[in-house]
Design a protein around this motif. Structure first.
Motif, PDB file in Angstrom:
ATOM      1  N   GLY A 208     -39.358 -37.860 112.755  1.00 36.02           N
ATOM      2  CA  GLY A 208     -38.889 -38.811 113.762  1.00 36.02           C
ATOM      3  C   GLY A 208     -39.443 -38.554 115.146  1.00 36.02           C
ATOM      4  N   PHE A 209     -40.021 -37.386 115.367  1.00 39.57           N
ATOM      5  CA  PHE A 209     -40.560 -37.027 116.681  1.00 39.57           C
ATOM      6  C   PHE A 209     -42.066 -37.325 116.690  1.00 39.57           C
ATOM      7  N   ASP A 210     -42.406 -38.552 117.022  1.00 41.61           N
ATOM      8  CA  ASP A 210     -43.821 -38.957 117.089  1.00 41.61           C
ATOM      9  C   ASP A 210     -44.357 -38.620 118.481  1.00 41.61           C
ATOM     10  N   ILE A 211     -44.553 -37.323 118.716  1.00 37.76           N
ATOM     11  CA  ILE A 211     -44.889 -36.867 120.079  1.00 37.76           C
ATOM     12  C   ILE A 211     -46.187 -36.069 120.107  1.00 37.76           C
ATOM     13  N   LYS A 212     -47.050 -36.249 119.107  1.00 37.21           N
ATOM     14  CA  LYS A 212     -48.293 -35.466 119.100  1.00 37.21           C
ATOM     15  C   LYS A 212     -49.158 -35.778 120.314  1.00 37.21           C
ATOM     16  N   ASP A 213     -49.305 -37.055 120.629  1.00 38.22           N
ATOM     17  CA  ASP A 213     -50.137 -37.424 121.783  1.00 38.22           C
ATOM     18  C   ASP A 213     -49.524 -36.928 123.086  1.00 38.22           C
ATOM     19  N   ASP A 214     -48.219 -37.042 123.215  1.00 39.95           N
ATOM     20  CA  ASP A 214     -47.554 -36.581 124.442  1.00 39.95           C
ATOM     21  C   ASP A 214     -47.658 -35.066 124.579  1.00 39.95           C
TER      22      ASP A 214
END
Length: 501
Positions: A403-409
C-alpha cells in the motif's frame, strides 16, 4: 487554585510543598444528625481557636486548609475521638514557640497513648474475669455429694444467697496457667490481626502494595518491573497536582490502568473510593503530565542502528535498513458532522476510524508515530504529509507493504523503499521477484508484531475512541487521543525489544 495553609505563621502551599497533605476546617452540614452537628461545631471552634486568625470566621472557612505539619500524626483525628490531641491542630501554631509546641504536642500524644492502653487493659481484665466466672459456673465440683432428688416434701433445702455480680469488689484468683493461656490467645490474635492488615494492604492500590511485586505491576500498568514504574513516577510526579483524596502515585496509577485495561471511570471510582468526576479530572491532568515521556519515541542515530542491527537484516540488506513502516487504525464513534464522518470513514475497516503511521527500528523499538489521521487517508498520503521523510538520510532503506507506493518519493530523498512486487500487468511474478518478496515479508512482519503487541498491552487502542478525545481547542492543540497513542508507544518501548540480536 493552589491551597494555602491557614495558619498565620505557616507559608506552605499545595503546589510547592506537594509532599504534604492539606485538610479542610470542619464544617457543620445540615444533612448531619443533631449529635454530629454539635460535635462538628465543637471541633470547628477548637480549630478556629488554635488557628487564631481574626479574618477567618465560620462563614469563610470553605476555602481554607491546614497542612499536615500542624498535627502530631500528620492528619486530624477521627471526629468522635475527642480525647486525641490531633482532634484540632496544635503543632507549630506560633513561630516563636515552635520547640515548646512540639514538646507539648508530644506530651499530649504520650498521655493519650497511656490512657488508651489503660482502657485496653481494663477491658481485657474484665473479659478474662467474666470468662473465668462462666467456666466456674459451668463446671461443678466433682468431689461434692450429689443432690438428693427424692427428699421428702417436708424437708427444707437451705437457700444459699447469690452474690451480686455487679459488685466490682469481687476478686477472681487467676493461676499462672490461666494467665499463660490468655497471653497465648492475645499473641495469636495479634498475629492474625497483623496478617489481616497485611492482606488488606495488598488489596489496596497503593505504592506499598506494588513494591516487590513485578507481576502485579505488569498486569495493572504493562511495565515490566516495579523499578521501571518508579522511574516513570519520578519523571512525572512534579507535574501532577496534589489532591487530598489520593496520592501522586495513585494518580499515575489511574492513568496507567486506564490505558492498560481500558476500564470505565466508574470502575476506577469504586476502586479508589472517589467520584467519577474526580477520576475524569485525574485522567485528563495525568495524560498531560505523562505526555512528556513521548520523547522515548525517538529516531535513533545511524551509528546506533548499525550497532544494534539484527543478523537477519544484515544478511539481506546489510546495515542499511533504517525503519519498517505500516499503518494501524482505531475505531472511533460516528461524528455528527458529515464532513468529519466522511474523513474518518475507512473502506478497509468499514467503520469510522482514526489512522496512525508507525515506524520501528530493526530491533523492534518504535521510532516514529505520526499524528492521527481520518480513516479515509491512504498510506501514501499520510507518509508524505507527515514529517516522516525528514528523519531519513541518503542511503537508508525503508521496508513497507504494497500500500505504500513511495519508491519515487523515497528516491527524491536519496533513500530506497523495499516493497513487495506487484503482479499488475504480469501473468505471474518471476522467481527473482518471489524470492525478494519472501525476504521482505519475512522482515517486514516485525512491524505487525509490534502493532499487535502495543494494542494487546494497552487495550485502550482496541476500544472505540470517544469523539471528545479527538477535539482540539486554543488551549490544547494536540488532541487527547494523539497523546494517548504516543504514551502507549513510549511505555511499550520500556519493555524488552521483540527482536533479538
Amino acid at each position: 487554585m493552589p491551597s494555602f495553609c491557614a495558619v498565620g505563621s505557616c507559608g506552605n502551599r499545595a503546589n510547592r510543598e506537594s509532599d504534604l497533605s492539606y485538610f479542610r476546617i470542619p464544617k457543620v452540614r445540615s444533612k448531619d444528625g443533631k449529635e454530629k452537628q454539635e460535635l462538628k461545631a465543637k471541633q470547628q471552634r477548637a480549630w478556629l481557636a488554635n488557628i487564631a486568625r481574626s479574618d477567618i470566621n465560620v462563614d469563610k472557612i470553605e476555602n481554607y486548609r491546614v497542612c499536615s505539619i500542624h498535627f502530631i500524626q500528620g492528619k486530624p483525628a477521627d471526629l468522635h475521638d475527642e480525647a486525641n490531641p490531633d482532634w484540632a491542630p496544635t503543632l507549630k501554631m506560633d513561630p516563636k514557640d515552635t520547640d515548646k509546641s512540639e514538646a507539648a504536642g508530644e506530651s499530649k500524644r504520650n498521655r493519650h497513648d497511656r490512657a488508651t492502653r489503660r482502657e485496653s487493659v481494663k477491658v481485657d481484665l474484665s473479659a478474662a474475669h467474666a470468662l473465668l466466672e462462666l467456666q466456674a459456673v459451668q463446671e461443678p465440683d466433682v468431689d461434692s455429694e450429689p443432690e438428693d432428688t427424692h427428699s421428702s416434701v417436708g424437708t427444707q433445702t437451705p437457700i444459699t444467697p447469690v452474690a451480686d455480680t455487679n459488685d466490682m469488689s469481687i476478686q477472681t484468683d487467676m493461676s499462672i496457667a490461666d494467665i499463660t493461656v490468655l497471653e497465648a490467645q492475645a499473641s495469636n490474635n495479634n498475629k492474625e490481626l497483623a496478617k489481616a492488615q497485611e492482606e488488606a494492604e495488598q488489596l489496596k492500590l497503593t505504592e506499598n502494595s506494588f513494591r516487590n511485586d513485578d507481576r502485579k505491576t505488569k498486569f495493572y500498568t504493562g511495565l515490566p518491573t516495579f523499578a521501571v514504574l518508579m522511574l516513570v513516577f519520578n519523571f512525572v510526579r512534579n507535574k501532577l497536582p496534589a489532591r487530598n483524596s489520593m496520592t501522586l502515585f495513585q494518580q499515575l496509577l489511574i492513568v496507567l490502568m486506564k490505558v492498560r485495561l481500558a476500564v470505565p471511570h466508574e470502575d476506577l471510582a469504586y476502586r479508589f473510593q472517589v467520584s467519577t468526576s474526580t477520576i475524569s479530572r485525574v485522567f485528563n491532568t495525568g495524560i498531560d503530565a505523562l505526555y512528556g515521556i513521548s520523547k522515548l519515541v525517538a529516531w535513533p542515530e545511524r551509528e546506533v542502528l548499525w550497532k544494534t542491527m539484527p543478523m537477519q537484516f544484515r544478511r539481506t540488506f546489510g546495515n542499511r535498513v533504517a525503519v519498517i513502516i505500516d499503518c494501524f487504525e482505531v475505531f472511533c464513534h460516528r461524528p455528527t458532522s458529515l464532513e468529519a464522518r466522511a474523513q474518518t470513514w475507512s473502506n478497509y475497516k468499514h467503520h469510522n476510524t482514526v489512522k496512525f503511521l508507525i515506524g520501528i527500528t530493526p530491533r523492534g523499538v518504535i521510532s516514529f508515530l505520526s499524528a492521527a489521521w481520518g480513516g479515509r487517508g491512504t498510506d501514501k498520503t499520510i507518509t508524505l504529509e507527515s514529517n516522516f521523510f525528514d528523519h531519513l538520510l541518503p542511503g537508508d532503506v525503508i521496508l513497507a507493504d504494497r500500500g505504500f507506493d513511495i519508491k519515487d518519493d523515497a528516491g527524491f530523498y536519496g533513500c530506497e523503499a523495499e516493497i513487495p512486487a506487484f503482479t499488475r500487468g504480469k501473468p505471474q511474478l518471476t522467481a527473482l521477484d518471489v524470492e525478494k518478496t519472501r525476504e521482505i515479508a519475512h522482515l517486514r512482519i516485525h512491524v505487525e508484531r509490534v502493532i499487535g503487541g502495543v494494542r494487546s498491552k494497552y487495550l485502550i487502542l482496541n476500544h472505540t475512541v470517544p469523539l471528545e478525545y479527538m477535539i482540539t481547542n486554543k488551549d490544547n492543540s494536540v488532541p487527547k487521543f494523539d497523546k494517548i497513542a504516543r504514551i502507549c508507544c513510549a511505555l511499550f518501548n520500556l519493555s524488552e525489544p521483540l527482536i533479538s540480536e
